[in-house]
Design an enzyme around this catalytic site. Structure first.
Site, PDB file in Angstrom:
ATOM      1  N   THR A 158       6.498   0.522   7.285  1.00  0.00           N
ATOM      2  CA  THR A 158       5.949   0.794   5.959  1.00  0.00           C
ATOM      3  C   THR A 158       4.521   1.322   6.081  1.00  0.00           C
ATOM      4  O   THR A 158       3.883   1.208   7.132  1.00  0.00           O
ATOM      5  CB  THR A 158       5.984  -0.456   5.061  1.00  0.00           C
ATOM      6  OG1 THR A 158       5.329  -1.528   5.719  1.00  0.00           O
ATOM      7  CG2 THR A 158       7.415  -0.844   4.723  1.00  0.00           C
ATOM      8  N   HIS A 159       4.033   1.886   4.998  1.00  0.00           N
ATOM      9  CA  HIS A 159       2.739   2.566   5.015  1.00  0.00           C
ATOM     10  C   HIS A 159       1.620   1.713   5.616  1.00  0.00           C
ATOM     11  O   HIS A 159       0.935   2.130   6.535  1.00  0.00           O
ATOM     12  CB  HIS A 159       2.352   3.016   3.608  1.00  0.00           C
ATOM     13  CG  HIS A 159       0.990   3.610   3.562  1.00  0.00           C
ATOM     14  ND1 HIS A 159      -0.122   2.864   3.251  1.00  0.00           N
ATOM     15  CD2 HIS A 159       0.554   4.864   3.836  1.00  0.00           C
ATOM     16  CE1 HIS A 159      -1.183   3.646   3.336  1.00  0.00           C
ATOM     17  NE2 HIS A 159      -0.802   4.857   3.674  1.00  0.00           N
ATOM     18  N   GLY A 160       1.408   0.533   5.079  1.00  0.00           N
ATOM     19  CA  GLY A 160       0.304  -0.311   5.539  1.00  0.00           C
ATOM     20  C   GLY A 160       0.388  -0.625   7.020  1.00  0.00           C
ATOM     21  O   GLY A 160      -0.619  -0.605   7.737  1.00  0.00           O
ATOM     22  N   THR A 178       0.854  -1.190   0.000  1.00  0.00           N
ATOM     23  CA  THR A 178       0.000   0.000   0.000  1.00  0.00           C
ATOM     24  C   THR A 178       0.886   1.234   0.000  1.00  0.00           C
ATOM     25  O   THR A 178       2.063   1.178   0.338  1.00  0.00           O
ATOM     26  CB  THR A 178      -0.938   0.055   1.229  1.00  0.00           C
ATOM     27  OG1 THR A 178      -0.156   0.234   2.411  1.00  0.00           O
ATOM     28  CG2 THR A 178      -1.794  -1.191   1.334  1.00  0.00           C
TER      29      THR A 178
END
Length: 158
Positions: free
Chosen positions: A113-115, A90
């Protein structure tokens, strides 16, 4: 004449980029890449995993069961409230989808990380770095996400 040559060149560039897109779309991203560009491979060393479980990194605690939605392009999502998002990765453009999901599984990712970050912010159980998740988990399949232990397993609803 010059206008026709420019149009022809433009069409050639567009065709080339479409071909490149098709090629790159079929590639499988590595599970972990360091900030130096190093690709880290290997298997997770876990004990006491259920026989059919697929391992990943636990990044947002909790256990959730539900319908897996394997989504490769955000615009094709069609998510319903309570679905579990299964995807390659994501980025910030995916954030609106997190409002309706109740869990996350990604093929790529780590703790920051983003997700992973958004899942923690929304309180969603999440497992990232699950190699081949979008191939091993079928769209519509019932799954259980163990965000605390870092694995995903089939769930038959019992």
């Amino acid at each position: 004449m010059a206008g026709q040559q420019a149009e022809l060149a433009t069409r050639q560039i567009i065709r080339q980029r479409k071909d490149e897109y098709k090629y790159y779309e079929k590639l499988t991203p590595p599970r972990v890449i360091t900030s130096d560009g190093e690709i880290i491979a290997g298997e997770y060393k876990r004990q006491n995993l259920p026989a059919e479980a697929i391992a990943g990194l636990p990044v947002s605690s909790g256990v959730i069961e539900g319908r897996a939605r394997v989504i490769l392009n955000m615009e094709d999502s069609g998510l319903e409230d309570g679905d579990i998002l299964v995807t390659s990765f994501t980025d910030p453009s995916w954030t609106p989808l997190f409002v309706s999901i109740k869990g996350l599984v990604t093929e790529v990712g780590g703790l920051m990380t983003h997700g992973a970050v958004i899942a923690r912010e929304y309180g969603l159980p999440a497992v990232v770095g699950v190699e081949s998740a979008t191939k091993l988990i079928k769209d519509g399949q019932r799954i259980r996400v163990h965000g605390t232990e870092g694995y995903v397993e089939s769930y038959n609803g019992n």
